[in-house]
Design an enzyme around this catalytic site. Structure first.
Site, PDB file in Angstrom:
ATOM      1  CB  SER A  68      -5.964   7.871   8.851  1.00  0.00           C
ATOM      2  OG  SER A  68      -6.697   5.941   8.705  1.00  0.00           O
TER       3      SER A  68
HETATM    4  N1  SAM Z   1      -5.005   3.521  10.225  1.00  0.00           N
HETATM    5  C1  SAM Z   1      -3.517   3.075   9.516  1.00  0.00           C
HETATM    6  C2  SAM Z   1      -2.208   4.336   8.901  1.00  0.00           C
HETATM    7  O1  SAM Z   1      -2.204   4.832   9.699  1.00  0.00           O
HETATM    8  O2  SAM Z   1      -1.636   3.393   7.735  1.00  0.00           O
HETATM    9  C3  SAM Z   1      -4.919   3.490   7.379  1.00  0.00           C
HETATM   10  C4  SAM Z   1      -5.541   2.011   7.669  1.00  0.00           C
HETATM   11  S1  SAM Z   1      -6.259   2.676   5.783  1.00  0.00           S
HETATM   12  C5  SAM Z   1      -6.867   3.849   5.980  1.00  0.00           C
HETATM   13  C6  SAM Z   1      -7.376   1.121   5.408  1.00  0.00           C
HETATM   14  C7  SAM Z   1      -6.629   0.071   6.081  1.00  0.00           C
HETATM   15  O3  SAM Z   1      -7.942  -0.728   6.122  1.00  0.00           O
HETATM   16  C8  SAM Z   1      -6.108  -0.087   4.336  1.00  0.00           C
HETATM   17  O4  SAM Z   1      -5.251  -0.830   4.697  1.00  0.00           O
HETATM   18  C9  SAM Z   1      -6.707  -2.007   3.643  1.00  0.00           C
HETATM   19  O5  SAM Z   1      -6.065  -2.534   3.622  1.00  0.00           O
HETATM   20  C10 SAM Z   1      -6.790  -2.340   5.196  1.00  0.00           C
HETATM   21  N2  SAM Z   1      -8.540  -3.299   5.133  1.00  0.00           N
HETATM   22  C11 SAM Z   1      -9.439  -3.405   4.890  1.00  0.00           C
HETATM   23  N3  SAM Z   1     -10.380  -3.696   4.425  1.00  0.00           N
HETATM   24  C12 SAM Z   1      -9.314  -4.950   5.845  1.00  0.00           C
HETATM   25  C13 SAM Z   1      -9.712  -6.393   6.205  1.00  0.00           C
HETATM   26  N4  SAM Z   1     -10.916  -7.478   5.840  1.00  0.00           N
HETATM   27  N5  SAM Z   1      -9.336  -7.114   7.041  1.00  0.00           N
HETATM   28  C14 SAM Z   1      -8.044  -6.212   7.108  1.00  0.00           C
HETATM   29  N6  SAM Z   1      -7.418  -5.298   6.486  1.00  0.00           N
HETATM   30  C15 SAM Z   1      -8.539  -4.390   5.628  1.00  0.00           C
END
Ligand code: SAM
Length: 221
Positions: A68
């Site tokens: 992000s």
């Molecule tokens: N905050 C993170 C960073 O600093 O890199 C960025 C996260 S990214 C925007 C969102 C993440 O949520 C992705 O890695 C995605 O695979 C995960 N995600 C989406 N749906 C999910 C779920 N149901 N359970 C666990 N992870 C999930």
């Protein structure tokens, strides 16, 4: 022009990020600013994008996911007002960068990620940086992580179509949660506070996150 073959010091980029992207836009929480001024964000970014690690935008990390934008990370953390004694749940570990900031601010972090390859990379980077107060779980976090509830704070880094009540239930009394809610086109950051039997909602600002994928979703595996 930047020579990508030469090792680069990112310390100045980090200072500029904090001054120009965070302080200048109104982030005032010194604990958040201090943690983000120390954590080497470049370690959480794939090699080919390292020169952009402190850019004012999300960056691809593989599996169609992103780390992000620094400002949105700081905004979410400031709103959550994490205390040093807090037990925190993070949904969507991604690169592990936000996990590292949470680990600096709180007592313990549980973080769940549905892509095992991302979880493994994040775990390796966080261990190499010396973090010992983090547990990363591979799985579907769309309904939270009840095994370790209740939490003082929950932070969701992917957008849910609506507020997941199962997660609200995993907050302790007085607990806070921050989550982007909405469609793929239009989302809003919601701050949720659980107070006795009441759930108080505050709308923060518009945002754009990758979707929170549940097992029942067509895009889920
Ligand atoms: N905050 C993170 C960073 O600093 O890199 C960025 C996260 S990214 C925007 C969102 C993440 O949520 C992705 O890695 C995605 O695979 C995960 N995600 C989406 N749906 C999910 C779920 N149901 N359970 C666990 N992870 C999930």
């Amino acid at each position: 022009m930047l020579d990508h073959d030469q090792p680069k010091s990112f310390a100045l980029d980090r200072q500029h990020m904090v001054a120009l992207q965070l302080r200048a836009r109104g982030i005032r929480d010194e604990r958040v600013l201090d943690a983000m001024a120390r954590i080497p964000r470049e370690e959480f970014v794939p090699q080919q994008f390292r020169h952009q690690a402190y850019g004012d935008h999300p960056i691809p990390i593989g599996q169609g996911q992103t780390i992000s934008q620094p400002y949105i990370v700081a905004l979410m953390l400031e709103a959550l007002a994490i205390q040093p004694t807090d037990k925190v749940l993070e949904i969507g570990t991604g690169s592990g960068y936000l996990t590292a900031v949470l680990a600096e601010l709180s007592s313990h972090v549980y973080s769940i990620e549905r892509h095992s390859s991302l979880a493994q990379t994040a775990e390796r980077v966080l261990a190499a940086l010396g973090y010992r107060n983090i547990n990363i779980v591979v799985g579907d976090g769309s309904k939270g992580l009840p095994a370790h509830a209740p939490y003082d704070a929950i932070i969701v880094s992917a957008a849910a179509p609506e507020l997941p009540l199962a997660m609200v239930e995993q907050l302790r009394d007085g607990g806070r949660m921050i989550i982007p809610v909405g469609s793929t086109q239009s989302q809003e950051l919601l701050l949720v506070r659980k107070q006795q039997d009441e759930t108080v909602l505050k709308h923060l600002e518009g945002c754009r996150f990758v979707p929170l994928i549940g097992r029942e979703d067509p895009a889920g595996e």
